[in-house]
Motif scaffolding. Structure first.
Motif, mmCIF file in Angstrom:
data_model
loop_
_atom_site.group_PDB
_atom_site.id
_atom_site.type_symbol
_atom_site.label_atom_id
_atom_site.label_comp_id
_atom_site.label_asym_id
_atom_site.label_seq_id
_atom_site.Cartn_x
_atom_site.Cartn_y
_atom_site.Cartn_z
ATOM 1 N N LYS A 10 0.894 -1.523 0.209
ATOM 2 C CA LYS A 10 0.127 0.130 0.000
ATOM 3 C C LYS A 10 1.247 0.961 0.105
ATOM 4 O O LYS A 10 0.436 2.394 -0.866
ATOM 5 C CB LYS A 10 -0.951 0.035 1.295
ATOM 6 C CG LYS A 10 -2.385 -1.385 0.796
ATOM 7 C CD LYS A 10 -2.801 -0.361 0.091
ATOM 8 C CE LYS A 10 -4.009 -2.211 -0.161
ATOM 9 N NZ LYS A 10 -4.847 -1.556 -1.520
ATOM 10 N N GLU A 11 2.312 0.831 0.044
ATOM 11 C CA GLU A 11 2.960 2.109 0.483
ATOM 12 C C GLU A 11 3.355 2.616 -0.914
ATOM 13 O O GLU A 11 3.182 3.931 -0.931
ATOM 14 C CB GLU A 11 3.863 2.277 1.572
ATOM 15 C CG GLU A 11 3.653 1.944 2.499
ATOM 16 C CD GLU A 11 3.258 0.675 3.407
ATOM 17 O OE1 GLU A 11 3.597 -0.294 2.541
ATOM 18 O OE2 GLU A 11 2.867 0.507 4.924
ATOM 19 N N GLU A 12 3.633 1.385 -1.084
ATOM 20 C CA GLU A 12 3.957 1.800 -3.256
ATOM 21 C C GLU A 12 2.804 2.390 -4.130
ATOM 22 O O GLU A 12 2.988 3.724 -4.178
ATOM 23 C CB GLU A 12 4.756 0.175 -3.824
ATOM 24 C CG GLU A 12 4.932 1.091 -5.211
ATOM 25 C CD GLU A 12 6.063 -0.329 -5.422
ATOM 26 O OE1 GLU A 12 6.474 -0.037 -6.777
ATOM 27 O OE2 GLU A 12 5.427 -1.531 -4.695
ATOM 28 N N ALA A 14 0.916 3.906 -2.818
ATOM 29 C CA ALA A 14 0.087 6.007 -2.371
ATOM 30 C C ALA A 14 1.459 6.594 -3.275
ATOM 31 O O ALA A 14 0.515 7.635 -3.407
ATOM 32 C CB ALA A 14 0.522 6.056 -1.025
ATOM 33 N N THR A 15 2.696 6.359 -3.399
ATOM 34 C CA THR A 15 3.796 6.327 -3.441
ATOM 35 C C THR A 15 3.101 7.457 -5.159
ATOM 36 O O THR A 15 3.675 8.145 -4.927
ATOM 37 C CB THR A 15 5.080 5.652 -3.150
ATOM 38 O OG1 THR A 15 5.390 6.139 -1.754
ATOM 39 C CG2 THR A 15 6.051 6.859 -3.849
ATOM 40 N N LEU A 16 3.009 5.804 -6.136
ATOM 41 C CA LEU A 16 2.854 6.116 -7.160
ATOM 42 C C LEU A 16 1.700 6.650 -7.496
ATOM 43 O O LEU A 16 1.272 7.422 -8.423
ATOM 44 C CB LEU A 16 2.841 4.854 -8.155
ATOM 45 C CG LEU A 16 4.441 4.214 -7.679
ATOM 46 C CD1 LEU A 16 3.914 2.580 -8.297
ATOM 47 C CD2 LEU A 16 5.526 4.953 -8.664
ATOM 48 N N CYS A 17 0.442 6.141 -6.587
ATOM 49 C CA CYS A 17 -1.170 7.884 -6.616
ATOM 50 C C CYS A 17 0.083 8.926 -6.788
ATOM 51 O O CYS A 17 -0.407 9.499 -7.747
ATOM 52 C CB CYS A 17 -1.983 7.480 -5.959
ATOM 53 S SG CYS A 17 -2.782 6.144 -6.152
ATOM 54 N N GLY A 18 1.123 9.162 -5.851
ATOM 55 C CA GLY A 18 1.245 10.419 -5.916
ATOM 56 C C GLY A 18 1.689 10.994 -6.775
ATOM 57 O O GLY A 18 1.743 12.270 -7.391
ATOM 58 N N GLU A 23 -5.930 10.432 -6.384
ATOM 59 C CA GLU A 23 -6.644 9.843 -5.325
ATOM 60 C C GLU A 23 -6.233 8.229 -4.912
ATOM 61 O O GLU A 23 -6.219 7.696 -5.591
ATOM 62 C CB GLU A 23 -7.908 10.133 -4.961
ATOM 63 C CG GLU A 23 -8.537 9.982 -3.089
ATOM 64 C CD GLU A 23 -9.384 9.963 -3.734
ATOM 65 O OE1 GLU A 23 -10.114 9.949 -2.100
ATOM 66 O OE2 GLU A 23 -10.535 10.652 -4.065
ATOM 67 N N TYR A 24 -5.112 8.325 -3.942
ATOM 68 C CA TYR A 24 -4.718 6.842 -3.322
ATOM 69 C C TYR A 24 -5.927 6.734 -2.476
ATOM 70 O O TYR A 24 -6.788 7.091 -2.348
ATOM 71 C CB TYR A 24 -3.785 6.980 -2.234
ATOM 72 C CG TYR A 24 -3.541 6.008 -1.937
ATOM 73 C CD1 TYR A 24 -3.583 3.869 -2.779
ATOM 74 C CD2 TYR A 24 -3.881 5.557 -0.366
ATOM 75 C CE1 TYR A 24 -3.351 3.079 -1.179
ATOM 76 C CE2 TYR A 24 -3.635 4.666 0.807
ATOM 77 C CZ TYR A 24 -3.346 3.494 -0.070
ATOM 78 O OH TYR A 24 -2.995 1.912 0.630
ATOM 79 N N ASP A 25 -6.652 5.064 -3.310
ATOM 80 C CA ASP A 25 -7.686 4.539 -2.904
ATOM 81 C C ASP A 25 -7.160 3.400 -2.254
ATOM 82 O O ASP A 25 -6.919 2.006 -2.603
ATOM 83 C CB ASP A 25 -8.893 4.232 -4.313
ATOM 84 C CG ASP A 25 -10.140 3.532 -3.139
ATOM 85 O OD1 ASP A 25 -9.818 3.252 -1.812
ATOM 86 O OD2 ASP A 25 -11.065 3.853 -3.755
ATOM 87 N N PRO A 26 -6.785 3.262 -0.700
ATOM 88 C CA PRO A 26 -6.670 1.937 0.545
ATOM 89 C C PRO A 26 -7.563 0.422 -0.466
ATOM 90 O O PRO A 26 -7.220 -0.554 0.033
ATOM 91 C CB PRO A 26 -6.554 2.354 1.821
ATOM 92 C CG PRO A 26 -7.348 3.203 1.324
ATOM 93 C CD PRO A 26 -7.355 3.921 0.589
ATOM 94 N N TYR A 31 -1.996 -2.289 -10.637
ATOM 95 C CA TYR A 31 -1.349 -2.939 -11.047
ATOM 96 C C TYR A 31 0.074 -1.621 -11.394
ATOM 97 O O TYR A 31 -0.607 -0.123 -11.562
ATOM 98 C CB TYR A 31 -1.811 -3.049 -12.887
ATOM 99 C CG TYR A 31 -2.140 -4.377 -12.339
ATOM 100 C CD1 TYR A 31 -1.792 -5.258 -11.305
ATOM 101 C CD2 TYR A 31 -3.184 -4.833 -13.512
ATOM 102 C CE1 TYR A 31 -2.802 -6.772 -11.264
ATOM 103 C CE2 TYR A 31 -3.498 -6.812 -13.125
ATOM 104 C CZ TYR A 31 -3.195 -7.297 -12.468
ATOM 105 O OH TYR A 31 -3.873 -8.546 -12.024
ATOM 106 N N ARG A 32 0.754 -2.046 -11.456
ATOM 107 C CA ARG A 32 1.616 -0.735 -12.122
ATOM 108 C C ARG A 32 2.238 -1.230 -13.668
ATOM 109 O O ARG A 32 2.726 -2.311 -14.169
ATOM 110 C CB ARG A 32 3.368 -0.385 -11.403
ATOM 111 C CG ARG A 32 4.262 -2.106 -11.039
ATOM 112 C CD ARG A 32 4.839 -1.665 -9.936
ATOM 113 N NE ARG A 32 5.692 -2.697 -9.560
ATOM 114 C CZ ARG A 32 5.819 -3.378 -8.860
ATOM 115 N NH1 ARG A 32 5.874 -2.185 -7.446
ATOM 116 N NH2 ARG A 32 6.376 -4.649 -8.650
ATOM 117 N N ALA A 33 2.854 -0.552 -14.672
ATOM 118 C CA ALA A 33 3.116 -0.690 -15.397
ATOM 119 C C ALA A 33 4.630 0.086 -16.096
ATOM 120 O O ALA A 33 5.247 1.190 -15.471
ATOM 121 C CB ALA A 33 3.059 0.170 -16.877
#
Length: 136
Positions: A10-12, A14-18, A23-26, A31-33
């Motif tokens: 969840k930390e990553e 939240a960071t990537l949402c920033g 908005e980070y949604d817990p 997924y990330r690319a």
């Protein structure tokens, strides 16, 4: 090389949402690319009672890679489909409109879009079977 992978913490997420200015949604999975070490974008999604819900599919700032976003969007939809939700919804502003339509979403007229994923990922040509030409 393009890699689409689940975000494990969840930390990553939240960071990537920033990084992506969303908005980070817990409550969401994500997924990330990446292309080698370059972060290209991310998607957040969750499951409703009867369908998957994609909250957003967004590129990283300054990234214009439609193909990567398309693949990540379809990977997200495939995961949702494999879990058993064969329909998916998203807000009409969840991502680039052209992208959302390309990955299978259609406007509902109420600010959301939906996609019917029945047979979308079950084989070639949307699940059609190909007959063996050597057998009658």
């Amino acid at each position: 090389m393009l890699k689409i992978t689940p975000i494990q913490s969840k930390e990553e997420q939240a960071t990537l949402c920033g990084v992506c200015n969303i908005e980070y949604d817990p409550e969401c999975l994500a997924y990330r690319a990446y292309d080698d070490d370059r972060f290209l974008g991310m998607t957040q999604f969750r499951f409703g009672k009867k369908h998957g819900i994609i909250k957003n599919i967004v590129p990283a700032p300054g990234v214009e890679d439609f193909e990567a976003m398309f693949i990540m969007g379809r990977a997200t939809m495939d995961f949702i489909d494999r879990i058993g939700a064969h329909t998916c919804i998203c807000p009409a502003d969840a991502g680039d409109r052209r992208l959302l339509i390309s990955i299978g979403f259609r406007d509902t007229g109420d600010g959301t879009m939906n996609a019917d994923m029945t047979n979308m990922f079950s084989g070639h040509c949307g699940g059609h079977t190909v007959k063996n030409p050597t057998k009658s």
